[in-house]
Design an enzyme around this catalytic site. Structure first.
Site, mmCIF file in Angstrom:
data_model
loop_
_atom_site.group_PDB
_atom_site.id
_atom_site.type_symbol
_atom_site.label_atom_id
_atom_site.label_comp_id
_atom_site.label_asym_id
_atom_site.label_seq_id
_atom_site.Cartn_x
_atom_site.Cartn_y
_atom_site.Cartn_z
ATOM 1 N N CYS A 82 0.833 -1.214 0.000
ATOM 2 C CA CYS A 82 0.000 0.000 0.000
ATOM 3 C C CYS A 82 0.871 1.269 0.000
ATOM 4 O O CYS A 82 1.513 1.558 -1.003
ATOM 5 C CB CYS A 82 -0.987 -0.056 1.152
ATOM 6 N N HIS A 187 -3.253 -5.314 1.840
ATOM 7 C CA HIS A 187 -2.636 -5.519 3.158
ATOM 8 C C HIS A 187 -2.728 -6.982 3.591
ATOM 9 O O HIS A 187 -3.628 -7.333 4.355
ATOM 10 C CB HIS A 187 -3.388 -4.679 4.201
ATOM 11 N N GLU A 189 -1.059 -8.428 5.740
ATOM 12 C CA GLU A 189 -0.743 -8.559 7.170
ATOM 13 C C GLU A 189 -1.988 -8.482 8.050
ATOM 14 O O GLU A 189 -1.899 -8.776 9.234
ATOM 15 C CB GLU A 189 0.278 -7.478 7.581
HETATM 16 N N1 LIG Z 1 -3.365 1.918 3.575
HETATM 17 C C1 LIG Z 1 -2.472 2.675 2.998
HETATM 18 O O1 LIG Z 1 -1.265 2.443 3.057
HETATM 19 C C2 LIG Z 1 -3.007 3.903 2.326
HETATM 20 C C3 LIG Z 1 -2.027 4.640 1.452
HETATM 21 C C4 LIG Z 1 -2.333 6.121 1.440
HETATM 22 N N2 LIG Z 1 -3.558 6.408 0.758
HETATM 23 C C5 LIG Z 1 -1.159 6.867 0.832
HETATM 24 O O2 LIG Z 1 -1.285 7.614 -0.066
HETATM 25 O O3 LIG Z 1 -0.077 6.696 1.287
#
Ligand SMILES: NC(=O)CC[C@H](N)C(=O)O
Length: 207
Positions: A82, A187, A189
């Protein structure tokens, strides 16, 4: 006896504990990283989810940007989930004006791609690269997630959102690898399914 595999978790911001837990379940030595010298003994590093703009600022404030870039360029395996995926991307769409990444992976990532209204999204992914990844789909949890808009020639696409999904997300790349760098929009995890971490640990051991 061979030395234990040592994998760092970048610990300036984000869901660090969940990644440490997943790695420990796989009997890997997990080391939280906040200072440059903590990179020295690592065989690989996980960059967790969180908020990439904040993570970037803290990485720079802690003097980690240069050392992390150097290690990644030198071939240390890294897995970004992410916000971590954003950090490993060479190009980011919808970045804030002063946002920087570590880079390393020849991908263009769109931040908050699943839409500002939709904070989270779940899908079952077919991931042939992981253990039983076709027979047992991977439940992927996306939280204000980015997706991959564009991949370079050396990037291997490992998973896409199913074509049957509603809206613009259908078919988007959400897991990819380039050499020793691995990224997921989602994610793993948070689900208790260890197969993505297992894939990364194997990658680290093979590096
Ligand atoms: N769950 C996340 O890691 C979200 C990422 C977040 N929207 C960002 O721009 O970093």
């Amino acid at each position: 006896m061979t030395a234990p595999t040592r994998i760092g978790v970048l610990a300036v911001q984000g869901d660090v504990r969940e990644h440490v837990h997943a790695l420990e379940c796989l009997r890997v030595q997990a080391i939280t990283v906040r200072r440059p010298h903590e990179l020295d003994e690592l065989d690989g590093i996980v960059i967790p989810g969180g908020e990439s703009t904040v993570m970037d600022k803290l990485v720079r404030a802690f003097g980690l940007q240069g050392p992390l870039r150097d290690r990644i360029t030198a071939g240390m395996p890294a897995y970004g989930s992410c916000a971590g995926m954003i950090m490993l991307a060479d190009r980011v769409t919808d970045a804030t004006a002063d946002q920087q990444t570590l880079g390393g992976m020849d991908i263009t990532v769109r931040r908050n791609a699943f839409g500002r209204q939709v904070d989270s999204f779940e899908a079952d992914l077919s991931v042939p690269a992981i253990r039983d990844g076709v027979a047992e789909p991977l439940r992927a949890v996306f939280i204000r997630a980015p997706w991959v808009e564009d991949v370079g020639a050396d990037v291997e696409v490992l998973a896409r959102v199913p074509e049957s999904a509603e809206g613009a997300a259908a078919g988007k790349v959400v897991m990819a690898r380039q050499g020793s760098l691995l990224v997921t929009s989602f994610h793993p995890e948070v689900t208790g399914d260890l197969r993505v971490h297992e894939y990364f640990v194997d990658l680290v051991r093979g590096a």
